[in-house]
Design a protein around this motif. Structure first.
Motif, PDB file in Angstrom:
ATOM      1  N   ILE A  36       0.840  -1.200   0.000  1.00  0.00           N
ATOM      2  CA  ILE A  36       0.000   0.000   0.000  1.00  0.00           C
ATOM      3  C   ILE A  36       0.875   1.251   0.000  1.00  0.00           C
ATOM      4  N   GLY A  37       1.942   1.242   0.798  1.00  0.00           N
ATOM      5  CA  GLY A  37       2.856   2.375   0.824  1.00  0.00           C
ATOM      6  C   GLY A  37       3.496   2.626  -0.529  1.00  0.00           C
ATOM      7  N   ALA A  38       3.856   1.565  -1.229  1.00  0.00           N
ATOM      8  CA  ALA A  38       4.439   1.725  -2.560  1.00  0.00           C
ATOM      9  C   ALA A  38       3.430   2.345  -3.519  1.00  0.00           C
ATOM     10  N   GLY A  39       2.168   1.915  -3.401  1.00  0.00           N
ATOM     11  CA  GLY A  39       1.124   2.510  -4.235  1.00  0.00           C
ATOM     12  C   GLY A  39       0.885   3.971  -3.898  1.00  0.00           C
ATOM     13  N   PHE A  40       0.920   4.272  -2.592  1.00  0.00           N
ATOM     14  CA  PHE A  40       0.761   5.672  -2.163  1.00  0.00           C
ATOM     15  C   PHE A  40       1.884   6.546  -2.724  1.00  0.00           C
ATOM     16  N   ALA A  41       3.112   6.022  -2.721  1.00  0.00           N
ATOM     17  CA  ALA A  41       4.241   6.798  -3.209  1.00  0.00           C
ATOM     18  C   ALA A  41       4.068   7.164  -4.680  1.00  0.00           C
ATOM     19  N   GLN A  42       3.405   6.282  -5.413  1.00  0.00           N
ATOM     20  CA  GLN A  42       3.181   6.538  -6.837  1.00  0.00           C
ATOM     21  C   GLN A  42       1.995   7.473  -7.065  1.00  0.00           C
ATOM     22  N   ASP A  43       0.900   7.252  -6.337  1.00  0.00           N
ATOM     23  CA  ASP A  43      -0.344   7.998  -6.601  1.00  0.00           C
ATOM     24  C   ASP A  43      -0.462   9.291  -5.792  1.00  0.00           C
ATOM     25  N   ARG A  44       0.240   9.372  -4.650  1.00  0.00           N
ATOM     26  CA  ARG A  44       0.234  10.569  -3.783  1.00  0.00           C
ATOM     27  C   ARG A  44      -1.190  11.016  -3.425  1.00  0.00           C
ATOM     28  N   PRO A  45      -2.011  10.127  -2.840  1.00  0.00           N
ATOM     29  CA  PRO A  45      -3.399  10.489  -2.532  1.00  0.00           C
ATOM     30  C   PRO A  45      -3.544  11.474  -1.374  1.00  0.00           C
ATOM     31  N   LEU A  46      -2.456  11.720  -0.620  1.00  0.00           N
ATOM     32  CA  LEU A  46      -2.542  12.560   0.573  1.00  0.00           C
ATOM     33  C   LEU A  46      -1.752  13.855   0.428  1.00  0.00           C
ATOM     34  N   ASP A  47      -1.402  14.197  -0.783  1.00  0.00           N
ATOM     35  CA  ASP A  47      -0.627  15.418  -1.010  1.00  0.00           C
ATOM     36  C   ASP A  47      -1.311  16.640  -0.385  1.00  0.00           C
ATOM     37  N   GLY A  48      -0.550  17.394   0.384  1.00  0.00           N
ATOM     38  CA  GLY A  48      -1.054  18.635   0.960  1.00  0.00           C
ATOM     39  C   GLY A  48      -1.840  18.479   2.236  1.00  0.00           C
ATOM     40  N   LEU A  49      -2.048  17.239   2.707  1.00  0.00           N
ATOM     41  CA  LEU A  49      -2.829  17.012   3.926  1.00  0.00           C
ATOM     42  C   LEU A  49      -1.920  16.919   5.146  1.00  0.00           C
ATOM     43  N   ARG A  50      -2.402  17.461   6.255  1.00  0.00           N
ATOM     44  CA  ARG A  50      -1.700  17.381   7.531  1.00  0.00           C
ATOM     45  C   ARG A  50      -2.426  16.377   8.424  1.00  0.00           C
ATOM     46  N   ILE A  51      -1.680  15.440   8.988  1.00  0.00           N
ATOM     47  CA  ILE A  51      -2.246  14.382   9.820  1.00  0.00           C
ATOM     48  C   ILE A  51      -1.660  14.477  11.225  1.00  0.00           C
ATOM     49  N   ALA A  52      -2.534  14.538  12.233  1.00  0.00           N
ATOM     50  CA  ALA A  52      -2.121  14.423  13.632  1.00  0.00           C
ATOM     51  C   ALA A  52      -2.559  13.051  14.123  1.00  0.00           C
ATOM     52  N   ALA A  53      -1.619  12.291  14.672  1.00  0.00           N
ATOM     53  CA  ALA A  53      -1.910  10.925  15.110  1.00  0.00           C
ATOM     54  C   ALA A  53      -1.582  10.768  16.587  1.00  0.00           C
ATOM     55  N   CYS A  54      -2.439  10.047  17.284  1.00  0.00           N
ATOM     56  CA  CYS A  54      -2.207   9.679  18.678  1.00  0.00           C
ATOM     57  C   CYS A  54      -2.300   8.156  18.751  1.00  0.00           C
ATOM     58  N   MET A  65       3.109   4.970   9.474  1.00  0.00           N
ATOM     59  CA  MET A  65       3.486   6.375   9.327  1.00  0.00           C
ATOM     60  C   MET A  65       4.295   6.589   8.046  1.00  0.00           C
ATOM     61  N   GLY A  66       5.181   5.637   7.740  1.00  0.00           N
ATOM     62  CA  GLY A  66       5.959   5.719   6.518  1.00  0.00           C
ATOM     63  C   GLY A  66       5.089   5.656   5.270  1.00  0.00           C
ATOM     64  N   ALA A  67       4.061   4.800   5.317  1.00  0.00           N
ATOM     65  CA  ALA A  67       3.155   4.685   4.170  1.00  0.00           C
ATOM     66  C   ALA A  67       2.380   5.973   3.953  1.00  0.00           C
ATOM     67  N   LEU A  68       1.900   6.576   5.033  1.00  0.00           N
ATOM     68  CA  LEU A  68       1.130   7.817   4.913  1.00  0.00           C
ATOM     69  C   LEU A  68       2.021   8.965   4.438  1.00  0.00           C
ATOM     70  N   LYS A  69       3.250   9.000   4.921  1.00  0.00           N
ATOM     71  CA  LYS A  69       4.162  10.045   4.461  1.00  0.00           C
ATOM     72  C   LYS A  69       4.488   9.856   2.981  1.00  0.00           C
ATOM     73  N   ALA A  70       4.633   8.593   2.567  1.00  0.00           N
ATOM     74  CA  ALA A  70       4.880   8.321   1.148  1.00  0.00           C
ATOM     75  C   ALA A  70       3.720   8.810   0.281  1.00  0.00           C
ATOM     76  N   GLY A  71       2.531   8.818   0.865  1.00  0.00           N
ATOM     77  CA  GLY A  71       1.357   9.311   0.143  1.00  0.00           C
ATOM     78  C   GLY A  71       1.258  10.818   0.081  1.00  0.00           C
ATOM     79  N   GLY A  72       2.209  11.526   0.695  1.00  0.00           N
ATOM     80  CA  GLY A  72       2.244  12.978   0.595  1.00  0.00           C
ATOM     81  C   GLY A  72       1.855  13.729   1.843  1.00  0.00           C
ATOM     82  N   ALA A  73       1.521  13.036   2.933  1.00  0.00           N
ATOM     83  CA  ALA A  73       1.030  13.706   4.136  1.00  0.00           C
ATOM     84  C   ALA A  73       2.172  14.283   4.971  1.00  0.00           C
ATOM     85  N   GLU A  74       1.887  15.389   5.638  1.00  0.00           N
ATOM     86  CA  GLU A  74       2.734  15.916   6.703  1.00  0.00           C
ATOM     87  C   GLU A  74       2.173  15.372   8.011  1.00  0.00           C
ATOM     88  N   ILE A  75       3.026  14.816   8.874  1.00  0.00           N
ATOM     89  CA  ILE A  75       2.545  14.046  10.027  1.00  0.00           C
ATOM     90  C   ILE A  75       3.170  14.527  11.321  1.00  0.00           C
TER      91      ILE A  75
END
Length: 423
Positions: A36-54, A65-75
Motif C-alpha cells: 500500500i505504501g508503494a502505491g501511495f508513493a506513486q499515486d500521492r493520494p494525501l498530497d497537501g494534507l496534515r495528519i495528527a496521530a495519537c 506512518m511511513g506509508a502515509l508520508k509516502a502518500g504525501g502527508a505531513e505528520i
C-alpha cells in the motif's frame, strides 16, 4: 532530527539506528502495508494534507506512518500510552521528517502536553487510539475543528466514546471506525490481543499458566482471544460478563462463567478486557488469594481500581520484577499489579505481532485515503470502513501468504442476486 520532539531522549547515540533495525524487522511481516505504501508513493493520494496521530509509538506504527508520508502527508505523532512508546522507534521516525512528541514513561501532564503539540500541526485528518486526541480537539482546541475533514479510530474504547459524542450531537466531523472492520476485530483483537496479553503477563512474572485459574473479565473479541490462548496453555479459564449473550457464548464454548465477586476468590491471574472502569474493585481485591496477579488489557488504566489497591496496601514493593509491583495488604496477602494497571501487552511486552498489525494498519491507511476523497460528502458521525477496503486487505494478506480461495461462478452470482429461484 525533526523539530518538536519535546523532552527528548531520542537523539542519544545509536538510538535511531536501533529503531531502524526494529522497524525493518516489523516491516518483514507487513507485506500488505508495504505494498500500500508503494502505491501511495506513486499515486500521492494525501498530497497537501496534515495528519495528527495519537497512536502507540511502536515499530508497527512506524511502518504505517511511513506509508502515509509516502502518500504525501505531513505528520505529527503523539503517543496514546506513555508506557508503550519505544524510544528508539521515535528516534528513527524523527529522521523520516515526522514530528514525534512522545517519550517512554512520561507523566500524565506530559502525555497530554504531547498530544497538544501534535495538534499544533492544525490537522486535516486525525488518527486516534482511545479518543484522547479527538476529545482534546472538541474541548480544548476547538479553534482547530474547522480544519479537520475527518479521522480514524483504532480501538474499542475510542469507538464507544465517539458513538456517545455522535449521539449527543457533539462530534464535529466524520470518524471512521477502523476497529469495527472484520479484519481488525477477528484478527487484531482476537489473535493479537490474545497472544500479546499472555506474552506480557509471562514476561512480567515468568509464571507457568498450566494448571492456574485465569479469570478473564469481558468476552468480546479481545477477551475471547485471551481466554482461548490461556486455555491453550493449560489454564482453567473463568469468564465474567455483563452481557447475557456473550456470557452464554462463553458458557457454550466450555468456559466457567461466574460473577466477579465469586471469581475473585478462586483466581490466580485476572485479566480485564472490557473497555469500562472499576471492573475489579475493592471488594474483589479483598477476596483474592495471596499472590493473585492483576493485569489489564483494556485501553485505559481504569479497569482495575488501582487507587483502592493503594489504599488497602500496608506496603508496596515497586519493581519487584520488571513491570511488576507487589502490594502487601494488612493480613499479609500479596497482590501483584502488572504494568501499573495499564495495557499489559504493550507495557510489559511489545504489543501485537507485526503480522496482525499489517491488517489493522492497512485498513487504517486505506481508510485515510478514502477519507481524503470522500470526506467532503460526509456529515459528522461514526462511519464503518467501506466493505471493499476490508476485502481488499484480506485478499492482499491471503496473497502474501500464498493462499488461494474459490471464486463464485456466474451461476452462483445469479443465484445469490435472485429471489425468484426457489428450492
Amino acid at each position: 532530527m525533526a523539530a518538536g520532539i519535546e523532552e527528548s531522549v531520542h537523539d542519544h547515540g545509536g538510538m535511531a539506528e536501533a529503531g531502524e533495525r526494529r522497524i525493518g524487522w516489523a516491516a518483514r511481516s507487513m507485506p500488505v502495508l508495504e505494498a500500500i505504501g508503494a502505491g501511495f508513493a506513486q499515486d500521492r493520494p494525501l498530497d497537501g494534507l496534515r495528519i495528527a496521530a495519537c497512536l502507540h509509538v511502536t515499530a508497527e506504527t512506524a511502518v504505517v506512518m511511513g506509508a502515509l508520508k509516502a502518500g504525501g502527508a505531513e505528520i505529527a505523532l503523539a503517543a496514546s500510552n506513555p508506557l508503550s512508546t519505544q524510544d528508539d522507534v521515535a528516534a528513527a521516525l524523527s529522521t523520516y521528517g515526522i514530528a514525534v512528541h512522545a517519550r517512554a514513561g512520561v507523566d500524565r501532564d506530559t502525555y497530554y502536553r504531547h498530544i497538544h503539540r501534535a495538534l499544533d500541526i492544525a490537522p486535516n485528518i486525525v488518527l486516534d487510539d482511545g479518543c484522547d486526541l479527538v476529545n482534546i480537539l472538541h474541548t480544548e482546541r476547538v479553534e482547530l475543528l474547522d480544519e479537520v475533514i475527518g479521522g480514524c479510530e483504532e480501538t474499542t474504547t475510542g469507538i464507544i466514546r465517539l458513538r456517545q459524542m455522535a449521539a449527543e450531537g457533539a462530534l464535529r466531523f466524520p470518524m471512521v471506525a477502523v476497529n469495527d472492520t472484520r479484519t481488525k476485530r477477528m484478527f487484531d483483537n482476537r489473535y493479537g490481543t490474545g497472544q500479546s496479553t499472555l506474552d506480557g503477563i509471562m514476561r512480567a512474572t515468568n509464571i507457568l499458566l498450566a494448571g492456574r485459574t485465569v479469570v478473564v473479565a469481558g468476552f468480546g473479541f479481545c477477551g475471547r482471544g485471551v481466554a482461548e490462548r490461556a486455555k491453550g496453555l493449560g489454564a482453567r479459564v473463568v469468564v465474567t460478563e455483563i452481557d447475557p449473550v456473550k456470557a452464554l457464548d462463553a458458557a457454550l464454548q466450555g468456559y466457567d462463567v461466574q460473577p466477579m465477586w465469586r471469581a475473585a476468590e478462586i483466581g490466580d491471574v485476572f485479566v480485564t478486557v472490557t473497555g469500562n472502569r472499576d471492573v475489579i474493585r475493592a471488594e474483589h481485591l479483598a477476596a483474592m488469594k495471596d499472590g493473585a496477579i492483576l493485569a489489564n488489557a483494556g485501553h485505559f488504566d481504569v479497569e482495575i481500581d488501582v487507587r483502592a489497591l493503594e489504599e488497602m496496601a500496608q506496603t508496596v514493593h515497586f519493581g519487584i520484577r520488571p513491570n511488576t509491583d507487589e502490594y502487601v495488604l494488612e493480613n499479609g496477602r500479596r497482590l501483584l499489579l502488572l504494568a501499573e494497571g495499564r495495557l499489559v501487552n504493550l507495557s510489559a511486552a511489545e504489543g501485537h505481532p507485526a503480522a496482525v498489525m499489517d491488517m489493522s494498519f492497512s485498513a487504517q491507511a486505506l481508510a485515510v485515503a478514502w477519507l481524503a476523497q470522500e470526506a467532503v460528502r460526509l456529515t459528522p458521525g461514526v462511519y464503518d470502513v467501506p466493505a471493499e477496503v476490508d476485502f481488499q486487505v484480506a485478499r492482499l494478506k491471503l496473497g502474501a501468504a500464498g493462499i488461494t480461495i474459490d471464486a463464485l461462478t456466474s451461476e452462483q452470482e445469479d443465484y445469490l442476486h435472485s429471489w425468484r429461484v426457489g428450492s
